[in-house]
Scaffold this active site. Structure first.
Site, PDB file in Angstrom:
ATOM      1  N   THR A 109       0.844  -1.204   0.000  1.00 16.46           N
ATOM      2  CA  THR A 109       0.000   0.000   0.000  1.00 16.46           C
ATOM      3  C   THR A 109       0.877   1.251   0.000  1.00 16.46           C
ATOM      4  O   THR A 109       0.650   2.194  -0.754  1.00 16.46           O
ATOM      5  CB  THR A 109      -0.923   0.022   1.239  1.00 16.46           C
TER       6      THR A 109
ATOM      7  N   TRP B  34       2.746   1.604  -3.303  1.00 19.22           N
ATOM      8  CA  TRP B  34       1.849   2.002  -4.388  1.00 19.22           C
ATOM      9  C   TRP B  34       1.715   3.526  -4.434  1.00 19.22           C
ATOM     10  O   TRP B  34       1.602   4.123  -5.495  1.00 19.22           O
ATOM     11  CB  TRP B  34       0.465   1.372  -4.179  1.00 19.22           C
ATOM     12  N   HIS B  35       1.774   4.137  -3.257  1.00 19.36           N
ATOM     13  CA  HIS B  35       1.586   5.585  -3.209  1.00 19.36           C
ATOM     14  C   HIS B  35       2.769   6.364  -3.766  1.00 19.36           C
ATOM     15  O   HIS B  35       2.619   7.534  -4.136  1.00 19.36           O
ATOM     16  CB  HIS B  35       1.296   6.047  -1.774  1.00 19.36           C
ATOM     17  N   GLY B  36       3.931   5.777  -3.810  1.00 17.90           N
ATOM     18  CA  GLY B  36       5.069   6.511  -4.352  1.00 17.90           C
ATOM     19  C   GLY B  36       6.342   5.696  -4.258  1.00 17.90           C
ATOM     20  O   GLY B  36       6.503   4.874  -3.355  1.00 17.90           O
TER      21      GLY B  36
END
Lengths: 407, 508
Positions: free
Chosen positions: B315, B318-320
């Site tokens: 998670t 995935w954000h960066g």
């Protein structure tokens, strides 16, 4: 309920279609004047973006998309009023936020650098805190002035740094900024590294009231009173007999200066006041072409565009920024004397005063976007007797100015 | 293109609406939407639109092959996942992987290509992956029309910032949706609410957050650091939930019914609850496609902890493509494991206020990790929060400018709570003449956690009101709609004025 929903959606969609529909009405020539933005925004001081045409290159680079964004913003009806309304809402919130704190001065927009002083009823710019980069830029500028003086010992070099909204201690925000650069600290910094052959000048204003006599309330420039005061200092140092005003002229055009326009707060107004000095008739060359250097004539005969008088009064009255301006004075008593003024827009009201004492008065703007000559060569080629450097703090630290002075 | 731009609001959106509703057949309307979606993407990514088209083609083909092949079903799925995740890894994580691997081995083995990240790649890749897996699981039939599949992947409302829409949610709607005035009106209202959240709230507090971060912890002191962090906490919520509201609203106008993506996360009493309310479409994606396939919680405790850390690590990643995002994910992984093991039981015994306080502290610290990528900036900022640089650092209180924003921060705080559904529920109860059960402000009028469909917050059912109170209800309704139209105008004013308008999804 159906009719109600239709009304709601129709209004919402009409708002979304406002730019395109205004453009269409404009093309048909039936757009009401108050919605028409024209092709120039006096408030923003620039052309309104035309419809861009797409090419492979400008689409791939994103330039087309940026221009389309500007174009659509520019099409929005009554855009200047929209900008002012948007800023007014922000200012309302800031003013509310200020209530428990009671600061006399606050920004006119979130994140803005233009300030409104309640007690002075005038606009100021955010004072600059001293930091390494700024101090280095000041030092670099000083070395550039030294280089001019040392390369041309035959010429008198005078540096005049006007007190101005960003550094004046008369700015009500100055005591609110930690380690703010003040006019006196700026002069001290320059003096520290300045060659002793150079005369450093720059009068201090005595409080906010005095400052607002010498400077406009809504603009970053000095008034004719402030400029004349500076001129007297320069004339005294150069050993020339100062001109004395024979008449004061006052124009009734109410104007909003650069700080008010950029701060999007049109409170208070300024107006142009000028001094007349006996017979000052010069031949003026602007970038080599003979034409008026200022808008004095258009103000006196009433032909000035009212929008220019309203939003760009300083520039439209005293003249814009050019690479090179030359005043030729055919008075035989000044024959053979040449002076070079290097500076920004602050020189404009002072130029004709100084020009009275020299056969040739040259004015060069050293900022990168204007500079088109090498200053060292110019002094040599034009047999310059005296050099006056006159620019405000922001020009002093502007990128490329120090390098330009050494060119 | 972004929703909060003049290009979108004043040209793209109205023209798209006009052409869409001029087209009569479903096929023509879908074509209009697909065409506008490609234009929407190409506007910001003129080159990468080809990458998206490639992704559409590959996944459309994968869906058909997975469905039609009985022997190599798993192989096709694996190949499809490899291509999807490979594209994502190449464009999003290449620089991160190259930098870190080269640093570890001390040799420049992998070239750092410094590729610009295709906007929205993380969103459309997850949508594509979920589709192929759903077809593999026989949860949904494959889409035979590449235009319809392309529409699912590229639908401009959710393309750039989500929500992540499952194919199962809209498969029927692609061909059989029914646009109607009621949905259109509700969609427009939701769009306006989202736009106002983004432009009038998030963008304003973002100025404060950006300034505090730029100046740095040493210079802003405790007051500036807290003001900046609070501002960022609201910025990310109103920006992200505003985008989701706009997406859901736009979808609704075109007849699509997307699921709710945010459900007042800042009123949560635990981190577990927070993640049931924040970016719901992402949480449910990782739950259904990672956590449950790994065994979920029906495994040993050690394996279960491992599963949770995998999910939260992913998670974060995935954000960066940076360590702080991974750290942020793991931070939540740890808290969730602790809550499930023992912390949760302790929390429930605490007064509600303390539970809220715990959760607020947790997600604000989380945002700090998320926000600041550079450890050299993070540590002074963290120190400033705890008073290491006095109250205002090297600035004066005035200079800090945080004082300018308190009314905005109060508005943000109030708007983060379910005040609208609360007031609506009260008003409706009064209008119906029934008793209002005010058991808890935080529960009033909220959709249940399992019913996350978007309800019409601004829609009143006048028929339920008693005769005498119907007029009052109608006046309130009109007042709300006038306020919404004013918000639309104000938002457009702000966009036209070129106010600060950061785009925070460039890492996604």
């Amino acid at each position: 309920m159906k009719a109600y929903r239709i009304v709601f959606c129709t209004v919402a969609i009409a708002i979304l279609f406002s730019s395109l529909s205004c453009k269409a009405l404009d093309k048909l020539g039936i757009l009401p004047d108050f919605l028409d933005n024209g092709s120039f925004s006096y408030l923003e001081g620039g052309e309104i973006q035309d419809l861009p045409s797409a090419t492979f290159d400008n689409v791939a680079s994103g330039q087309f998309q940026d221009e389309a964004e500007s174009y659509l913003s520019g099409c929005f009806p009554a855009r200047d009023e929209v900008l002012l309304a948007n800023a007014a809402i922000q200012r309302g919130v800031i003013s509310l936020a200020n209530y428990p704190f009671g600061f006399d001065v606050y920004p006119t927009q979130f994140g803005g650098t233009k300030l409104y002083s309640v007690s002075a009823g005038a606009m100021f710019e955010l004072p600059t805190a001293a930091n390494k980069g700024t101090l280095e830029a000041i030092d670099q500028f000083t070395q550039s002035i030294n280089s001019i003086a040392l390369s041309h010992p035959e010429a008198d070099v005078v540096l005049f740094v006007p007190d101005c909204t960003r550094v004046t201690e008369s700015n009500p925000a100055s005591p609110l900024v930690n380690n703010a650069i003040t006019h006196s600290s700026l002069l001290d910094s320059i003096r520290e590294g300045l060659d002793s052959s150079i005369d450093l000048l720059g009068y201090e204003n005595d409080g906010t009231g005095d400052f607002l006599t010498n400077f406009f309330e809504t603009d970053h420039h000095w008034t004719i009173a402030g400029a004349y005061k500076g001129y007297l200092d320069i004339a005294r140092t150069l050993g020339i007999a100062p001109e004395t005003p024979s008449e004061t002229i006052e124009y009734s055009y109410q104007s909003y200066g650069s700080i008010a326009r950029q701060g999007l707060y049109l409170t208070g107004t300024d107006h142009i006041v000028d001094y007349r000095f006996g017979q000052q008739e010069y031949e003026v060359l602007v970038n080599g072409e003979e034409r008026p250097r200022d808008g004095r004539q258009s103000y006196s005969d009433g032909s000035i565009d009212p929008e220019l008088a309203k939003y760009q009064s300083y520039e439209s009255y005293f003249g814009g920024n050019y690479s090179l301006v030359q005043y030729i004075n055919d008075d035989p008593s000044v024959h053979g004397s040449n002076i070079l003024i290097i500076g920004d827009s602050f020189t404009q009201p002072v130029e004709p005063m100084i020009a009275a004492s020299y056969e040739n008065t040259y004015v060069i703007d050293p900022r990168e976007r204007y500079l088109s000559v090498g200053i060292d060569e110019f002094i040599k080629d034009h047999d310059i007797d005296s050099v006056v450097v006159l620019m405000r703090f922001t020009t002093i630290i502007e990128k490329g100015v120090a390098e330009g002075l050494m060119s | 293109m972004v929703f909060s731009s003049a290009t979108f609001l004043l040209a793209f959106f109205p023209l798209c609406l006009a052409l869409y509703f001029v087209a009569r057949s479903r096929k023509a309307r879908n074509l209009v939407l697909f065409g506008f979606s490609l234009l929407f993407y190409a506007w910001g990514e003129p080159v990468y639109v080809l990458l998206m088209l490639f992704s559409i083609f590959i996944n459309w083909l994968s869906g058909l092959l997975v469905y039609n092949s009985s022997k190599n079903k798993t192989g096709v799925l694996a190949l499809s996942l490899f291509i999807n995740l490979g594209i994502l890894a190449f464009f999003k994580y290449e620089t991160f992987l190259a930098t870190n691997i080269n640093q570890i081995i001390g040799v420049n083995l992998i070239p750092d290509l410094q590729l610009p990240l295709p906007i929205g790649i993380s969103f459309f890749t997850l949508q594509a992956v979920s589709y192929v897996i759903d077809v593999y699981r026989n949860d949904v039939p494959p889409q035979k029309s590449i235009v319809h599949f392309g529409l699912y992947i590229s639908m401009f409302p959710q393309l750039v910032a989500g929500p992540i829409v499952r194919y199962s949610t809209i498969q029927e709607q692609i061909l059989n949706r029914k646009e109607n005035l009621k949905d259109f009106t509700e969609g427009m209202r939701l769009f306006i609410v989202g736009l106002a959240k983004k432009v009038l709230l998030a963008n304003i507090v973002a100025i404060l957050a950006a300034k505090m971060l730029r100046i740095g912890g040493e210079n802003i002191g405790c007051l500036g650091a807290w003001a900046g962090l609070i501002a960022y906490t609201f910025q990310i919520f109103f920006d992200f939930s505003g985008y989701s509201d706009m997406a859901i609203g736009l979808g609704k106008m075109f007849g699509f019914k997307y699921l709710r993506n945010f459900n007042y996360p800042y009123i949560s009493k635990s981190v577990t609850e927070f993640w049931r309310r924040w970016h719901i479409s992402l949480s449910s994606f990782f739950r259904d496609y990672v956590y449950i396939p790994l065994g979920g919680n029906r495994v040993s405790r050690a394996r279960w902890c491992f599963n949770l850390f995998v999910v939260w690590g992913l998670t974060g990643f995935w954000h960066g493509a940076a360590w702080n995002f991974i750290g942020w994910g793991i931070f939540y992984g740890i808290l969730i494991v602790l809550e499930k093991l023992w912390l949760g039981r302790i929390l429930t015994k605490l007064p509600n206020a303390l539970q809220h306080l715990y959760c607020i502290a947790a997600f604000m610290f989380g945002w700090l990790i998320f926000w600041i990528e550079d450890p050299g900036v993070f540590l002074p900022y963290l120190s400033a929060l705890f008073g290491a640089y006095c109250l205002t650092g090297s600035n004066t209180l005035w200079e800090l400018t945080a004082w300018e924003y308190w009314p905005m921060l109060i508005i943000c705080a109030v708007a983060s709570t379910p005040i609208v559904p609360y007031l609506k529920a009260r008003l409706l109860a009064w209008a119906e003449g029934s008793a209002f059960e005010a058991s808890s402000f935080f529960k009033s009028g909220l959709p249940g956690e399992k019913t996350i469909s978007t309800d019409g917050l601004c829609e009143f059912d006048l028929q339920r009101a008693t005769e005498s109170r119907r007029k009052v209800l109608f006046v309130v309704k009109v007042a709300i709609d006038i306020a919404l139209l004013a918000l639309l105008l104000l938002s457009i004013f702000s966009v036209v004025a070129g106010s600060f308008n950061p785009f925070i999804y460039f890492r996604f």
